[in-house]
Design a protein around this motif. Structure first.
Motif, PDB file in Angstrom:
ATOM      1  N   HIS A  99       0.830  -1.218   0.000  1.00 59.67           N
ATOM      2  CA  HIS A  99       0.000   0.000   0.000  1.00 59.67           C
ATOM      3  C   HIS A  99       0.858   1.259   0.000  1.00 59.67           C
ATOM      4  O   HIS A  99       0.908   1.981   0.990  1.00 59.67           O
ATOM      5  CB  HIS A  99      -0.933   0.004   1.216  1.00 59.67           C
ATOM      6  N   MET A 100       1.508   1.499  -1.123  1.00 53.25           N
ATOM      7  CA  MET A 100       2.290   2.736  -1.247  1.00 53.25           C
ATOM      8  C   MET A 100       1.554   3.650  -2.212  1.00 53.25           C
ATOM      9  O   MET A 100       1.030   3.201  -3.229  1.00 53.25           O
ATOM     10  CB  MET A 100       3.679   2.418  -1.791  1.00 53.25           C
ATOM     11  N   ALA A 101       1.506   4.955  -1.883  1.00 57.37           N
ATOM     12  CA  ALA A 101       0.913   5.930  -2.800  1.00 57.37           C
ATOM     13  C   ALA A 101       1.631   7.246  -2.619  1.00 57.37           C
ATOM     14  O   ALA A 101       2.230   7.498  -1.556  1.00 57.37           O
ATOM     15  CB  ALA A 101      -0.581   6.118  -2.515  1.00 57.37           C
ATOM     16  N   GLY A 109      -1.682   4.562  -5.756  1.00 50.81           N
ATOM     17  CA  GLY A 109      -1.600   3.435  -4.862  1.00 50.81           C
ATOM     18  C   GLY A 109      -1.425   2.077  -5.482  1.00 50.81           C
ATOM     19  O   GLY A 109      -1.787   1.807  -6.603  1.00 50.81           O
ATOM     20  N   GLY A 110      -0.845   1.333  -4.626  1.00 51.05           N
ATOM     21  CA  GLY A 110      -0.810  -0.074  -4.598  1.00 51.05           C
ATOM     22  C   GLY A 110      -2.079  -0.542  -3.877  1.00 51.05           C
ATOM     23  O   GLY A 110      -2.394  -0.061  -2.775  1.00 51.05           O
ATOM     24  N   HIS A 111      -2.812  -1.433  -4.510  1.00 48.01           N
ATOM     25  CA  HIS A 111      -4.068  -1.926  -3.936  1.00 48.01           C
ATOM     26  C   HIS A 111      -4.036  -3.442  -3.870  1.00 48.01           C
ATOM     27  O   HIS A 111      -3.710  -4.107  -4.844  1.00 48.01           O
ATOM     28  CB  HIS A 111      -5.247  -1.433  -4.774  1.00 48.01           C
TER      29      HIS A 111
END
Lengths: 319, 323
Positions: A99-101, A109-111
């Motif tokens: 979860h990086m944004a 984001g990473g979802h």
């Protein structure tokens, strides 16, 4: 492209590779918790795609997101700090690997729920269409995501509303450990886009130049108002699905065969044989990436843990 | 003050907010050309156009997902989920995405989003179309859950929700749309997260919300005839739950009945009861009673359905139990 741009692409790919290689021992030492999904082998996909975007173009992806974050301009320091769960991490230590944004860099984001970010991507594109900007949303996902309902709902809506979105299926041949043809009735994945009348094509994801050229052309078409487009990018992850994957589902011969097609090696060969850069210049960049990763680990290790008060921040905007 | 129906109150709230702010728009099934399956958005399509009143495919996940995405770009979507029973198809996007994105990315992602939906039984629609699962949605931190019981609150709370920067799950009740009451003239908002004393009384505290506010009010009238004055607290917002007016009332009456339309197990009544015991145990004069739906999937047959739903007599009986 100018020489500097070629070198920058090469550097980004090597930097992603080094960050992730460095993450492996940190995970084994227990400094990185949770899951760790590595992008090693797939670097040409996001590097090629994202290098073709304009600043107003949004990027959203699944949980295999470290490389995408770096391509969007997030520093190795902030990625590494997030992996270590530190207060300085790109998501303040609250998101972790998956979860990086970085909203300022238009990275949304990473979802980590497979396919769930596709409807959100449709919404991002709707936002740009509604506000009459010329931004395009680039939405990346794996082959496994094409079997969940969200994928079909989102593709359908994107066509019905003519949304400015580039759907990018990173076909790395396996959804976790299940091969594409064991999970999908249609193993030629782009045909699913065909089913929604969305123009589509397949690109070799081990060759960054091919990805880049396709992305430039397609983004311009979407920006001109032609609606959604579907790109299936053939690629392969050299590591397991995540750390601790026993890899019973594939043979080492197959892995070896793909590794001979290392996207970094291919690009390196291209740059030297086309006399764009010398081997010595590229070696220098390799060293620079190694140094940057070393510094990133130091930055992350020396960063503070989130304060206990952080537990209760960011639940709501209006309190 | 003007006397209007709940339907008109909700409709006016959206109309006024859309006139005020061009970033507010509606998306959902049959919200446009049809005018809303409960006629709440009647006339909107002709007035605001198809850009701002958007008919969607039958794709609940993507209705909420697209609302989330567009909210992230700074718009203020109102996503209509035709009934709360269909919200289960969008559960991931409601509780796993909308409720978590702000926190999980360290506060970077902001979702000014309203999900409007309609719940409740009593219309002989059978088990899949008659649920009151409000408590499930109130379980998740990160979401705000609002469920008005009067036209005045519906209008004021919905306007607040549209102006809020958080994801709001706004539950209307299908059998309240025709309820008529006075609402203030002109622009007003009602704060989210505030319970309210709906009726003052000295003998017993009834805690309730939404449709059961009407049921409880009728019970209070009957009780009044017997010389029992019930104080009614309308929760209005289920998360964040404002217990202050409840506790204040309970410290005065020392007796409470919690009335909800949903199932008793793990419900709103369970939560409110636990909190009273935790925070006002010294004031308890009688075991708190809960009135709720019978633990069955709601049947079609009218008599059976009414047997399962909480009735005025159930509330009256429960009050007698605690006195």
């Amino acid at each position: 492209m100018k020489k500097e741009e070629y070198l920058d692409l090469y550097y980004q790919m090597v930097l992603i590779r080094r960050v992730e290689e460095a993450a492996i021992p940190l995970y084994q030492e227990g400094k990185i918790g949770g899951f760790l999904h590595l992008y090693i082998g797939q670097e040409a996909v996001s590097t090629g795609l994202i290098s073709a975007r304009l600043p107003q173009d949004r990027v959203i992806t699944a949980y295999r997101d470290h490389g995408v974050a770096i391509n969007c301009g997030v520093s190795a320091d902030l990625v590494m700090a997030e992996l270590l769960g530190k207060a300085t991490g790109i998501s303040k230590g609250k998101g972790g690997s998956m979860h990086m944004a970085d909203v300022e860099k238009n990275f949304w984001g990473g979802h980590a729920i497979v396919g769930a970010h596709l409807p959100i991507a449709a919404g991002l594109a709707l936002g740009d269409q509604y506000q009459e900007t010329d931004g395009v949303t680039i939405c990346m996902f794996g082959d496994g995501a094409t079997n969940i309902g969200y994928f079909h709902e989102a593709l359908n809506l994107s066509k019905v509303w003519n949304l400015p979105v580039l759907w990018v299926c990173e076909n790395n041949q396996y959804g976790m450990g299940t091969a594409v043809d064991r999970a999908s009735a249609v193993s030629d994945i782009r045909q699913k886009a065909e089913g929604y009348c969305i123009p589509n094509e397949v690109v070799d994801g081990m060759n960054i130049m091919k990805v880049r050229q396709a992305a430039e052309r397609i983004l311009a078409e979407i920006r001109a108002g032609k609606g959604p487009y579907f790109l299936e990018i053939e690629t392969y992850r050299f590591q397991g699905h995540s750390m601790g994957d026993p890899e019973r589902y594939r043979k080492q011969d197959e892995v070896k065969q793909w590794e001979e097609n290392d996207p970094i090696g291919i690009f390196r060969h291209y740059l030297t044989s086309e006399k764009i850069a010398s081997a010595a210049e590229l070696d220098q960049l390799d060293q620079k990436a190694a140094d940057e990763v070393k510094a990133a680990i130091q930055f992350a290790e020396n960063s503070p843990e989130p304060a206990p008060e952080e537990l209760f921040t960011n639940i709501y905007v209006d309190n | 003050m003007t006397r209007i129906t709940m339907r008109e109150a909700i409709s006016q709230a959206m109309w006024e907010e859309m006139e005020r702010d061009p970033d507010v728009f509606i998306l959902g099934e049959e919200v446009g050309v049809w005018g809303g399956s409960y006629a709440v958005t009647k006339g909107f399509y002709d007035h605001f156009g198809e850009k701002r009143v958007r008919d969607t495919p039958i794709s609940e996940s993507t209705i909420v997902g697209a609302a989330i995405g567009s909210a992230l770009t700074g718009l203020r979507p109102i996503a209509e989920i035709m009934t709360i029973n269909f919200a289960f198809s969008a559960m991931d996007h409601i509780v796993n995405q909308a409720a978590k994105l702000h926190y999980m990315f360290g506060g970077q992602l902001i979702l000014p989003l309203v999900i409007r939906t309609v719940g409740g039984g009593g219309r002989q629609l059978g088990a899949t179309h008659s649920q009151t699962p409000d408590a499930i949605f109130a379980h998740f931190p990160g979401l705000k859950v609002v469920a008005p019981g009067t036209p005045e609150d519906a209008k004021g709370l919905l306007k607040s929700a549209i102006r809020s920067n958080d994801p709001i799950f706004f539950i209307e009740h299908a059998t309240l749309y025709q309820t008529r009451a006075e609402v203030p003239d002109g622009d007003y908002i009602t704060p989210i997260g505030k319970s309210k004393v709906h009726r003052e009384g000295r003998d017993v505290t009834i805690v309730t919300y939404s449709k059961m506010l009407e049921t409880s009010s009728k019970a209070a009238e009957q009780l009044s005839g017997m010389g029992i004055e019930a104080e009614i607290i309308d929760l209005r917002t289920l998360r964040p739950l404002d217990m202050e007016p409840v506790l204040e009332s309970f410290r005065k009456t020392n007796r409470a009945v919690i009335v909800e339309e949903g199932w008793r197990s793990y419900g709103v009544g369970a939560e409110v009861t636990a909190r009273i015991y935790e925070e006002a145990f010294d004031y308890v004069d009688a075991p708190i009673q809960r009135v709720a739906q019978k633990e069955v999937p709601l049947p079609y047959n009218r008599t059976l359905e009414q047997l399962a739903l909480p009735q005025v007599e159930d509330v009256v009986q429960a009050v007698k139990e605690v006195l």
